[in-house]
Motif scaffolding. Structure first.
Motif, PDB file in Angstrom:
ATOM      1  N   HIS A 126     -20.899 -75.111 -38.483  1.00 36.88           N
ATOM      2  CA  HIS A 126     -21.772 -75.512 -39.582  1.00 36.88           C
ATOM      3  C   HIS A 126     -21.358 -76.818 -40.239  1.00 36.88           C
ATOM      4  N   SER A 127     -20.531 -77.604 -39.571  1.00 38.03           N
ATOM      5  CA  SER A 127     -20.278 -78.956 -40.054  1.00 38.03           C
ATOM      6  C   SER A 127     -21.050 -79.908 -39.161  1.00 38.03           C
ATOM      7  N   LEU A 128     -21.403 -81.055 -39.735  1.00 43.71           N
ATOM      8  CA  LEU A 128     -22.103 -82.062 -38.949  1.00 43.71           C
ATOM      9  C   LEU A 128     -21.157 -83.227 -38.667  1.00 43.71           C
ATOM     10  N   GLY A 129     -21.301 -83.807 -37.508  1.00 41.12           N
ATOM     11  CA  GLY A 129     -20.502 -84.969 -37.165  1.00 41.12           C
ATOM     12  C   GLY A 129     -21.332 -85.916 -36.300  1.00 41.12           C
ATOM     13  N   VAL A 130     -20.899 -87.152 -36.212  1.00 36.30           N
ATOM     14  CA  VAL A 130     -21.632 -88.154 -35.439  1.00 36.30           C
ATOM     15  C   VAL A 130     -21.321 -87.961 -33.951  1.00 36.30           C
ATOM     16  N   THR A 172     -16.524 -71.372 -38.477  1.00 38.16           N
ATOM     17  CA  THR A 172     -17.564 -71.782 -39.428  1.00 38.16           C
ATOM     18  C   THR A 172     -17.567 -73.296 -39.638  1.00 38.16           C
ATOM     19  N   ARG A 173     -16.378 -73.881 -39.804  1.00 38.33           N
ATOM     20  CA  ARG A 173     -16.303 -75.319 -40.113  1.00 38.33           C
ATOM     21  C   ARG A 173     -16.571 -76.204 -38.902  1.00 38.33           C
ATOM     22  N   TYR A 219     -12.097 -87.232 -40.353  1.00 34.82           N
ATOM     23  CA  TYR A 219     -11.766 -86.024 -39.597  1.00 34.82           C
ATOM     24  C   TYR A 219     -12.288 -84.766 -40.284  1.00 34.82           C
ATOM     25  N   SER A 220     -11.936 -84.607 -41.557  1.00 30.37           N
ATOM     26  CA  SER A 220     -12.258 -83.349 -42.240  1.00 30.37           C
ATOM     27  C   SER A 220     -13.686 -83.345 -42.781  1.00 30.37           C
ATOM     28  N   PRO A 221     -14.415 -82.250 -42.584  1.00 29.61           N
ATOM     29  CA  PRO A 221     -15.755 -82.150 -43.169  1.00 29.61           C
ATOM     30  C   PRO A 221     -15.736 -81.652 -44.618  1.00 29.61           C
ATOM     31  N   ILE A 273     -10.314 -76.951 -36.294  1.00 33.04           N
ATOM     32  CA  ILE A 273     -10.466 -77.650 -37.574  1.00 33.04           C
ATOM     33  C   ILE A 273      -9.101 -77.968 -38.197  1.00 33.04           C
ATOM     34  N   ASP A 288     -14.704 -80.794 -33.433  1.00 30.44           N
ATOM     35  CA  ASP A 288     -15.887 -81.296 -34.147  1.00 30.44           C
ATOM     36  C   ASP A 288     -17.097 -81.314 -33.198  1.00 30.44           C
ATOM     37  N   VAL A 326     -19.130 -90.196 -40.139  1.00 35.05           N
ATOM     38  CA  VAL A 326     -19.538 -89.217 -41.155  1.00 35.05           C
ATOM     39  C   VAL A 326     -19.174 -87.813 -40.703  1.00 35.05           C
ATOM     40  N   LYS A 327     -18.726 -86.996 -41.650  1.00 36.74           N
ATOM     41  CA  LYS A 327     -18.624 -85.554 -41.419  1.00 36.74           C
ATOM     42  C   LYS A 327     -19.292 -84.867 -42.602  1.00 36.74           C
ATOM     43  N   LYS A 328     -19.965 -83.761 -42.305  1.00 33.80           N
ATOM     44  CA  LYS A 328     -20.636 -83.042 -43.377  1.00 33.80           C
ATOM     45  C   LYS A 328     -20.404 -81.560 -43.240  1.00 33.80           C
ATOM     46  N   SER A 329     -20.164 -80.877 -44.338  1.00 35.48           N
ATOM     47  CA  SER A 329     -20.019 -79.418 -44.257  1.00 35.48           C
ATOM     48  C   SER A 329     -21.091 -78.755 -45.093  1.00 35.48           C
ATOM     49  N   GLU A 330     -21.466 -77.567 -44.683  1.00 33.85           N
ATOM     50  CA  GLU A 330     -22.411 -76.760 -45.445  1.00 33.85           C
ATOM     51  C   GLU A 330     -22.159 -75.307 -45.093  1.00 33.85           C
ATOM     52  N   TYR A 375      -6.614 -79.249 -36.782  1.00 35.38           N
ATOM     53  CA  TYR A 375      -6.278 -80.604 -36.323  1.00 35.38           C
ATOM     54  C   TYR A 375      -6.918 -81.640 -37.254  1.00 35.38           C
ATOM     55  N   ALA A 376      -8.202 -81.423 -37.592  1.00 41.10           N
ATOM     56  CA  ALA A 376      -8.921 -82.392 -38.435  1.00 41.10           C
ATOM     57  C   ALA A 376      -8.231 -82.555 -39.794  1.00 41.10           C
TER      58      ALA A 376
END
Lengths: 191, 587
Positions: free
Chosen positions: B167-171, B163-164, A60-62, B241, B135, A34-38, B243-244
């Motif tokens: 303020h992004s969430l990842g496992v 910012t990304r 990869y991308s949020p 980011i 990430d 999972v990826k999440k952005s806010e 790269y992602a």
């Protein structure tokens, strides 16, 4: 490359971060990457806000791609339209039927409704979820009712959402959120 | 060893990485998107975490802790490093004792910033190592690694997020209990190393240049600069980011993933590029890596295909890969074209104590209002439209001092918040006094750093660890400088506030007005009995001019949303009709 995305849109203060965190947690519990952005800061002061949860085998991308989002939860009608560019044809869209006024703007609600009707996606539900939440005794669980509806379209079992509510939501309001989630599932049955 | 599996933000991951890296001291100044790192870090056992008044002070506190033997780090947003650039440049000469990491979070796209400068250039400027995660998972490990690199080279390490990332969430999966080993270090007293008088600094500069040669080689060897082979015969060099996005769009390309981005791993990239048909650089903002590669004689393009401004996205990266000929056409396109909609800019909250001040200033025609950074910058937007400048932290006062010496027709009014005043407003306040500036300074003392999420400041009376102290009193402080005309007002008393502001604007000389009403949101949410509009409303729209989100206008009369109205009564105070807006009964 099979990545699915749930896009949450609304107005700063609508509680989008919490409901999107529940979905992100549920996706992880279900075994997905999972990826999440806010976005925090300036835009939270009543501006237009979004959060996105993307899940799949490897993500990869949020953030999302235009025309590629399959699921959207909108806590407000104007914001649903603002982010419509991200929707794919197959999208399921759940909208809370309400308008949050904008300072110094007269809003033509009929025009907004017409534009929503023109969203020719796979499924769209525009409903006064605030009324559903009020019946449960707390206006603030409207987002969870919407999530309940959306959950029936997502490849994630109910138990993971309930478990996620346990992890994310403060203990005082866990039960009412679970009730709200179940109510959403019932509403989805009528669709 | 039991691994914890969680989904967390980059900022939380940075805090966890620091803790696992055995850091025990952190300081910094809040700034989106970096603000939450210290909040997370303070929760760990055995650590010291504290806010500083500004980034320079936070940086130096962490450097001091490093010299005293603790692995330490400082946090700030990109523009904060401008404030801390002074110690950054010279700490590259002194080096460190225990590992020392400078965490800065850039804001491409300016979600909540006044510019989108690319702070990677600071690493080049100071000749220090630069580490960038892609990430949350990487943020933990890279942060631990940063302390090791810092100690290995006796240098501060710049750890850059955006910012990304923040303020992004990842496992992530990590062992929360096991910390890295570290040397037991004592306070390091070393005249030649830490006293940067010219004689010592000349030697330390030479040593820095020697270290830099070793760093160049290290960059080719570090495992965080890694090659990921693909089936297509093209190569992508990418960091953070970028790269992602590129990896998701074109997973079959060969990737050179840059985690240690300064100095660049030139030899390793030469090796990577050797047998590929075409190699490009994908990097957000400036052509930082591209320039390094071109200086080294590698003909690798980047900005030929990708924009140099704004935040990247999957779509922007896909477009660039199309231009570069790496893919033929976009996979998905817009199905639902955007329709015309009213814009929804952010606004001051219902009940915000800044609102009456801007409403009062709006009524003055012959004033020049220099503004500053915080929620109150929203006072510049229509219909309040009561701010003429916003440049950087503290600039309201200092620009006001300069303007007041030249402009003779319009009175200068400077508006600044409490946290910003303590950050860089103190010095120009002294300058205003010493240089006899003719200006009215309004300090919006809401007792909190509100815009970044409610961090405490010297006016709050409690610190990051919730320990109470007697708040710094700004009125006493201004008087101690020697300023005579110092006044305190409560903005909810609209008439009294207006009388004082109007009077001071008319009065020649320097005056300071401190507006004391606390923030309506933080630390406690304030909600009083809401107001309602009665049938006496004549539809004059005066209340709409205060830009309150709780007030709407329908069927030629104003209406107030009871659920969001906090009962501040400012709309009632500006309403020209007696009894048109009243406090709701029966509550």
């Amino acid at each position: 490359m099979d990545i699915k995305s749930v896009l949450f849109v609304g107005v700063g203060g609508d509680g989008i971060i919490t409901v999107s965190n529940v979905v992100a947690e549920a996706c992880m519990l279900a075994g997905f990457d999972v990826k999440k952005s806010e976005i925090h800061g300036m835009s939270q002061r009543g501006g237009s806000v979004s959060a996105s949860v993307r899940f799949g085998k490897k993500v990869y991308s949020p953030t999302d791609k235009l025309g590629d989002v399959k699921f959207m939860i909108a806590t407000e009608k104007i914001e649903a339209l603002r982010w419509a560019q991200y929707l794919s044809k197959e999208a399921v869209v759940i909208i809370n039927d309400r308008i949050v006024p904008i300072i110094n703007q007269i809003i033509d609600e009929d025009d907004i409704n017409k534009k929503i009707e023109m969203l020719n996606v796979n499924k769209i539900l525009n409903r006064r979820f605030l009324d559903d939440a009020k019946k449960l005794g707390n206006e603030k669980v409207a987002n969870t009712v919407m999530l309940g509806v959306m959950s029936t379209f997502l490849p994630i079992e109910n138990r993971f959402f309930l478990e996620a509510i346990d992890v994310i939501v403060p203990s005082k309001i866990k039960d009412i959120n679970k009730k709200a989630f179940e109510l959403g599932i019932d509403i989805a049955k009528e669709l | 060893m039991k691994l914890t599996k969680r989904i967390i933000s980059g900022n939380e991951a940075i805090a966890i990485g620091a803790y696992k890296g055995n850091a025990t001291f952190a300081s910094g100044y809040p700034g989106t998107p970096s603000s939450e790192i210290l909040d997370f870090f303070k929760e760990f056992d055995g650590v010291v975490a504290q806010w500083a008044s500004n980034e320079k002070a936070g940086f130096e506190a962490a450097l001091g802790a490093s010299l005293a033997g603790a692995r330490s780090f400082a946090t700030m947003k990109h523009v904060g490093l401008n404030v801390a650039a002074d110690p950054l440049m010279t700490s590259a000469y002194t080096g460190i004792n225990a590992g020392f990491v400078v965490v800065c979070a850039d804001d491409p796209g300016m979600h909540s910033s006044q510019n989108e400068q690319d702070n990677r250039y600071y690493a080049r400027f100071a000749k220090i190592p630069l580490i960038e995660p892609s990430d949350s998972f990487e943020a933990i490990g890279f942060m631990q690694y940063a302390f090791i690199v810092s100690e290995q080279f006796d240098l501060p390490v710049l750890f850059r997020s955006t910012t990304r990332i923040s303020h992004s969430l990842g496992v992530v999966q990590y062992d929360p209990r096991t910390l890295d080993n570290k040397k037991e270090l004592k306070l390091d007293k070393n005249f030649q190393k830490y006293v940067m008088i010219p004689g010592n600094a000349i030697r330390r500069h030479k040593e820095l240049l020697e270290k830099f040669e070793n760093l160049k080689q290290f960059s080719n060897e570090t495992p965080i600069n890694k090659i990921e082979n693909g089936s297509l015969n093209v190569g992508i060099i990418a960091n953070g980011i970028s790269y992602a996005y590129a990896k998701e769009i074109l997973p079959d390309a060969h990737f050179f993933k840059v985690g240690f981005s300064y100095p660049m791993p030139i030899e390793k990239i030469k090796e990577f590029a050797k047998n590929l048909d075409k190699v490009i650089v994908v990097e957000e903002l400036e052509p930082f890596m591209e320039e390094e590669l071109k200086i080294a004689g590698l003909n690798i393009e980047g900005k030929k295909y990708f924009p140099q401004d704004g935040e990247f996205s999957l779509d922007i990266v896909e477009d660039g890969l199309c231009r570069a000929g790496f893919i033929k056409e976009k996979k998905s396109t817009v199905v639902f074209e955007s329709v015309e909609l009213p814009k929804r800019p952010p606004a001051l909250c219902p009940g915000c104590p800044h609102r009456p001040v801007f409403d009062i200033l709006h009524s003055h025609k012959n004033i020049f209002i220099t503004g500053d950074i915080g929620c109150y910058t929203l006072g510049s937007l229509p219909p309040l439209s009561a701010m003429h400048t916003t440049v950087c932290m503290g600039a309201s006062l200092s620009m006001g001092v300069g303007s007041s010496k030249i402009e003779k027709n319009e009175k200068i009014v400077s508006v600044i918040g409490d946290s910003t005043f303590f950050h860089t407003g103190i010095q120009p306040l002294i300058d205003a006094y010493v240089n006899k500036a003719n200006m009215t300074i309004i300090i919006l003392d809401n007792r909190i750093t509100a815009m970044t999420g409610g961090q405490p400041d010297p006016s709050s009376g409690f610190n990051l660890n919730s320990k109470p102290f007697e708040p710094v009193n700004i009125a006493k402080f201004a008087k101690a400088i020697g300023i005579e005309r110092v006044f305190e007002v409560d903005q909810y008393d609209y008439e009294a506030t207006k009388e004082i502001i109007d009077r001071e604007i008319e009065t020649e000389g320097l005056s300071v007005i401190i507006a004391l009403r606390p923030c309506v949101l933080m630390p406690k949410k304030i909600k009083d009995t809401p107001l309602v509009v009665t049938d006496k409303c004549i539809g004059c729209k005066r209340c709409l001019r205060i830009a309150c989100p709780s007030i709407d206008f329908k069927n030629n009369v104003a209406i107030i949303d009871e659920t969001t109205c906090t009962g501040c009564e400012v709309c009632q105070k500006v309403c020209p009709v007696e009894g048109a807006i009243v406090v709701k009964e029966g509550k």
